[in-house]
Write a protein that holds these residues in place. Structure first.
Motif, short mmCIF file in Angstrom:
data_model
loop_
_atom_site.label_atom_id
_atom_site.label_comp_id
_atom_site.label_asym_id
_atom_site.label_seq_id
_atom_site.Cartn_x
_atom_site.Cartn_y
_atom_site.Cartn_z
N LEU A 42 0.82 -1.21 0.00
CA LEU A 42 0.00 0.00 0.00
C LEU A 42 0.86 1.26 0.00
O LEU A 42 0.52 2.25 -0.66
N ARG A 43 1.97 1.23 0.72
CA ARG A 43 2.85 2.40 0.74
C ARG A 43 3.47 2.65 -0.63
O ARG A 43 3.85 3.78 -0.95
N SER A 44 3.57 1.61 -1.43
CA SER A 44 4.21 1.74 -2.74
C SER A 44 3.27 2.28 -3.82
O SER A 44 3.71 2.61 -4.92
N ILE A 45 1.99 2.37 -3.53
CA ILE A 45 1.00 2.80 -4.52
C ILE A 45 0.79 4.31 -4.42
O ILE A 45 0.45 4.83 -3.35
N THR A 103 -5.22 3.60 6.69
CA THR A 103 -4.80 4.97 6.39
C THR A 103 -4.11 5.05 5.03
O THR A 103 -4.32 6.01 4.28
N GLU A 104 -3.31 4.05 4.68
CA GLU A 104 -2.66 4.05 3.37
C GLU A 104 -3.70 3.93 2.26
O GLU A 104 -3.58 4.56 1.20
N SER A 105 -4.74 3.12 2.48
CA SER A 105 -5.80 2.97 1.48
C SER A 105 -6.54 4.29 1.25
O SER A 105 -6.85 4.66 0.12
N VAL A 123 -6.84 6.63 -2.44
CA VAL A 123 -8.08 7.02 -3.13
C VAL A 123 -8.46 8.48 -2.91
O VAL A 123 -9.49 8.93 -3.41
N GLU A 124 -7.64 9.23 -2.19
CA GLU A 124 -7.99 10.61 -1.87
C GLU A 124 -8.35 11.46 -3.09
O GLU A 124 -9.33 12.21 -3.05
#
Length: 457
Positions: A257-260, A409-411, A415-416
């Protein structure tokens, strides 16, 4: 131990359709707990049981299902619930409360404050432990998720908090990990040296008018993309964990997730009849299509295409892993089909591997065929439903099927940009694929997977 699940949203769809059947099945399997349903729809337990539980439900379930008329806005709400719980645990030496919040995220804050007050005012001569369960989406965006979590952690330790994404309770999700990490043949081909692209398709036939008040505040991004889709992406692309323990799996999921990067290439729309029956037409997105990349060493440059939404012609939930097709270039034969893995989630769980084999009575002409695993044929049709597995894990304090706060939180971060875009780009007719989904495919030179592309076994 006296264990009580305090069911907030006790007359809502989630409780009625998913949680109560799960509770009933677990009670029939000799799990010992009681349920106190909280709601405003009915005034008495008798009325609640009459309208919420099948007349054929066994006594092992109904005898352990209580109801309390409960209005969170009532100034006496805390004292009313405290009094009820005190009467239920009287005479018990060990008690565990499981607060299950099947509520809109906007109500979490008030519910948690009330739970803190109940804990402070509940005097009992017993050993009292507690857990809290929160449903997806956890918050409305990154800022609210962090705020809700701060409130949660003032009343509960992280060990006591269970954040639910019910997709993690589905057999296909758990099979993804075992398929990838218990099979050397798969492990060796599952990276950017051999995979060309990944598609995730979640098409649903039903609409949301029957729960418009809830969905209007949620939309497709919060409903499926921030949670279900992101969890699927982590299972598809995470590196092999040191073990299949919850802690080791979470470490690898968080790395993915951190890599996306935040999603930039996306489109959203709503079906044309949304809200018409109620006379309240809203512009909440009900369908989205997007493209993202997992920027890790083994998955960099593999595009992941996602489409998901409501009111489609047929229900289709699948993942398609398309492998690079070098053979057709080497053999100078464009008719040679690519290899692929097709993981069908709905209507039944199957995993197909497509391979090219010679057609009889031809001069070396090949045809793609599928080798299939079918969950129900292999292991029987009676595998536990997702929520039954989720509740079982909560009861035994096993957090293996629950996303961590770092994952959540990463997700939200990813999508923010979709949340900041409040524009419904297209109003699509029901039972049709929005034009923007087809345009995404055209712009990126791919074709959405159609099950007719590869012959079924």
């Amino acid at each position: 131990m006296k264990r009580i699940i305090i069911q907030y949203g006790g007359t809502g769809d989630l409780a009625l359709k998913k949680l109560y059947p799960a509770y009933q099945n677990l009670m029939e399997k000799q799990y010992s707990f009681s349920v106190l349903a909280l709601g405003r729809r009915y005034t008495t337990r008798e009325e609640f049981l009459l309208n919420s539980v099948s007349p054929s439900a066994p006594a092992s379930f109904t005898d352990n299902l209580d109801y309390l008329y409960y209005d969170m806005a009532d100034t006496d709400a805390v004292s009313i619930l405290t009094k009820k719980l005190r009467s239920m645990i009287e005479g018990s030496d060990e008690v565990e409360f499981i607060y299950y919040l099947a509520l809109q995220p906007s109500l979490y804050e008030d519910a948690i404050h009330q739970i803190k007050a109940i804990d402070a005012s509940l005097d009992c001569y017993c050993t009292l432990t507690k857990k809290i369960v929160v449903e997806k989406p956890f918050g409305f965006d990154l800022e609210s998720a962090l705020r809700y979590n701060e409130i949660l952690e003032k009343a509960f330790t992280d060990k006591e908090i269970f954040r639910v994404d019910h997709y993690l309770g589905k057999e296909f999700m758990q099979n993804l990990l075992l398929m990838r990490f218990h099979n050397d043949i798969i492990r060796r081909i599952w990276d950017n040296r051999t995979i060309e692209s990944i598609q995730i398709i979640f098409d649903e036939t039903h609409g949301v008018d029957q729960r418009l008040g809830f969905y209007e505040k949620i939309g497709v991004v919060r409903d499926t993309i921030q949670n279900h889709i992101m969890q699927i992406v982590t299972y598809l692309t995470m590196s092999e964990p040191a073990s299949l323990s919850p802690e080791d799996i979470s470490v690898e999921k968080e790395k993915v997730l951190r890599s996306i990067s935040p999603v930039r290439e996306f489109h959203m729309g709503r079906y044309e009849s949304l809200g018409v029956n109620s006379g309240h037409v809203v512009q909440t997105p009900t369908y989205a299509a997007l493209k993202l990349f997992v920027n890790t060493y083994y998955f960099a440059d593999i595009p992941i295409y996602v489409r998901t939404g409501k009111m489609q012609k047929e229900a289709k939930s699948l993942i398609y892993i398309k492998f690079k097709n070098t053979t057709k270039e080497v053999m100078h034969d464009q008719s040679i089909a690519e290899n692929g893995v097709i993981i069908t989630i709905h209507p039944e769980l199957t995993i197909d591997i497509s391979m090219n084999l010679k057609m009889p009575n031809t001069s070396w002409k090949s045809k793609p065929v599928r080798f299939r695993f079918n969950q129900s044929e292999t292991f029987g049709a009676n595998t536990p439903e997702a929520y039954e597995q989720i509740v079982q894990k909560i009861l035994i304090a096993d957090k293996s099927l629950f996303p961590t706060m770092k994952e959540i939180t990463e997700s939200w971060r990813i999508v923010e940009p979709m949340l900041e875009s409040d524009l419904v780009g297209e109003v699509y007719p029901i039972r049709t694929l929005p034009r923007f989904a087809s345009q995404l495919a055209k712009d990126n030179h791919f074709t959405w997977f159609d099950e007719t592309q590869i012959a079924k076994p």
